[in-house]
Design an enzyme around this catalytic site. Structure first.
Site, PDB file in Angstrom:
ATOM      1  CE  LYS A   1      -3.524  -2.702  -0.114  1.00 24.42           C
ATOM      2  NZ  LYS A   1      -4.510  -3.070   0.880  1.00 24.42           N
TER       3      LYS A   1
HETATM    4  C1  LIG Z   1      -5.547  -4.229   1.132  1.00 24.03           C
HETATM    5  C2  LIG Z   1      -7.014  -3.920   1.189  1.00 24.03           C
HETATM    6  C3  LIG Z   1      -7.793  -4.243   2.305  1.00 24.03           C
HETATM    7  C4  LIG Z   1      -7.293  -5.059   3.448  1.00 24.03           C
HETATM    8  O1  LIG Z   1      -6.152  -4.572   4.049  1.00 24.03           O
HETATM    9  P1  LIG Z   1      -5.161  -5.569   4.822  1.00 24.03           P
HETATM   10  O2  LIG Z   1      -4.250  -4.642   5.551  1.00 24.03           O
HETATM   11  O3  LIG Z   1      -4.448  -6.377   3.770  1.00 24.03           O
HETATM   12  O4  LIG Z   1      -5.973  -6.424   5.720  1.00 24.03           O
HETATM   13  C5  LIG Z   1      -9.117  -3.819   2.308  1.00 24.03           C
HETATM   14  N1  LIG Z   1      -9.649  -3.164   1.267  1.00 24.03           N
HETATM   15  C6  LIG Z   1      -8.934  -2.880   0.155  1.00 24.03           C
HETATM   16  C7  LIG Z   1      -9.593  -2.130  -0.965  1.00 24.03           C
HETATM   17  C8  LIG Z   1      -7.598  -3.263   0.071  1.00 24.03           C
HETATM   18  O5  LIG Z   1      -6.892  -3.005  -1.044  1.00 24.03           O
END
Ligand SMILES: *Cc1c(COP(=O)(O)O)cnc(C)c1O
Length: 375
Positions: free
Chosen positions: A180
């Site tokens: 991210k």
């Molecule tokens: C990555 C993601 C999540 C979940 O996040 P994690 O930290 O991996 O649990 C939720 N929603 C979206 C749109 C994502 O890209």
């Protein structure tokens, strides 16, 4: 293999984590409070609750909004499954509404058509980093008995009409997974403009334990006493990771500038090719580009995917429409129910995108794609 996403860790991040390891607090200490203050500041909200993942943030947010059996949650199919499944595990019914073809974000008109008296939450996703049409979605939600949740796993650092992501919806969730925009290894957060939602989120994150003598049911039980007034879980993000988060937040503007530059380079290098559709940016939006979602319109998405992988370029597809996961298909959700999201999925391929990606690598990806389509 060139990855499609990768964390950026520098010496300042390493020093921040080492500093916590040398101190007294591994968890529930001052680095947690500092990170939450930082998050509230950059998202222009009155409070933030850090948690152990973006998935935990969604679970906590839905719980704090009172989502449970009998409630309906309207959301997009073009997202990671957790946007929907975290409401499902609380017993809610998921209603999928279609997306806008330009941004890939939830379509306010489709949401309006799906609203019922049982709708409690409209959950949009800032797909690829482009903020949702928050004003229109909030208007639709608030016309009924619902609040707007923004899954901003892709978009921390972005803004819409000059307002930062985090302050656009009633409640917003972030993810700090390594791919991210910034990372704490695993981690996430809930921010909100509503103090009672922040309070309930904080309680749910901490097992619902109450220690404040002013609210204890049995304040005279003894100095050791604590009580649970509402159910919750342990989703506490430790100080070690919160320190990494604060350090990464200090680099957020630099991350954004680099992601903007990479997006501009892809846009320029891939412009003017009939078979390709490049990501669009709406007026007023300043996205934090987490993905570069290219669409190929000639039906050869899989061939392009395999060609790039075979050439050492890591690519992804974001996302399989959520209702096509067997867990939803088994509940009777039909393939094709959101045709715009289905088309988007059929055409989409996410190109490498991360702060430390070099111009040389971007140009190599552009050349491979141009060669593939014969441009
Ligand atoms: C990555 C993601 C999540 C979940 O996040 P994690 O930290 O991996 O649990 C939720 N929603 C979206 C749109 C994502 O890209």
């Amino acid at each position: 293999m060139l990855p499609y996403g990768h964390q950026s860790i520098d010496e300042s991040d390493i020093e921040a984590v080492a500093g916590v390891l040398r101190g007294d607090w591994l968890t529930t200490g001052p680095a947690v409070t500092a990170f939450e203050d930082d998050l509230a500041r950059i998202s222009a909200t009155s409070g933030a609750v850090s948690v152990t993942s973006g998935t935990a943030a969604l679970h906590v947010a839905y719980a704090a909004l009172g989502v449970g059996p009998g409630a309906e949650v309207i959301t997009t199919a073009l997202t990671f499954v957790a946007t929907a499944s975290c409401a499902s595990v609380l017993g809610a019914t998921i209603v999928f509404a279609d997306i806008c073809a330009d941004t890939g974000n939830l379509d306010p008109q489709a949401v309006s058509a799906a609203m019922t008296s049982r709708t409690r939450v409209v959950a949009g996703v800032d797909y690829a980093g482009h903020p949702i049409d928050a004003a229109a979605l909030a208007e639709v939600a608030h016309r009924g008995d619902a609040l707007l949740l923004e899954d901003a796993a892709h978009s921390i650092g972005g803004s819409l009409d000059g307002r930062p992501v985090g302050s656009l919806a009633d409640v917003t969730t972030f993810s700090f997974f390594p791919t991210k925009n910034l990372t704490t290894a695993e981690g996430g957060a809930v921010v909100s403009l509503l103090d009672d939602v922040i309070d309930r989120a904080r309680s749910y994150r901490g097992i619902g334990l109450v220690r404040d003598p002013a609210v204890l049911r049995s304040p005279d039980e003894g100095p050791w006493h604590q009580e649970v007034h509402a159910f919750g879980l342990n989703y506490r993000l430790p100080d070690v990771l919160c320190a990494l988060g604060s350090s990464q937040l200090r680099r957020l503007c630099a991350f954004k500038a680099r992601r903007d530059a990479i997006t501009a380079r892809y846009n320029q290098g891939l412009a003017g090719i009939d078979e390709l559709r490049l990501p669009t940016c709406r007026e007023g939006a300043d996205p934090m580009w987490h993905l570069y979602p290219l669409r190929i319109l000639d039906g050869r998405r899989r061939a392009l995917f395999e060609h790039l992988r075979a050439s050492g370029v890591g690519v992804q597809v974001n996302y399989l429409p959520v209702y096509r996961h067997p867990v939803y298909a088994d509940l009777g959700y039909q393939r094709g129910m959101c045709p715009v999201a289905e088309d988007y999925y059929q055409q989409e391929i996410s190109l490498p995108m991360f702060a430390d990606l070099t111009d040389l690598d971007v140009d190599r990806v552009i050349d491979l794609i141009r060669g593939f389509v014969g441009a």
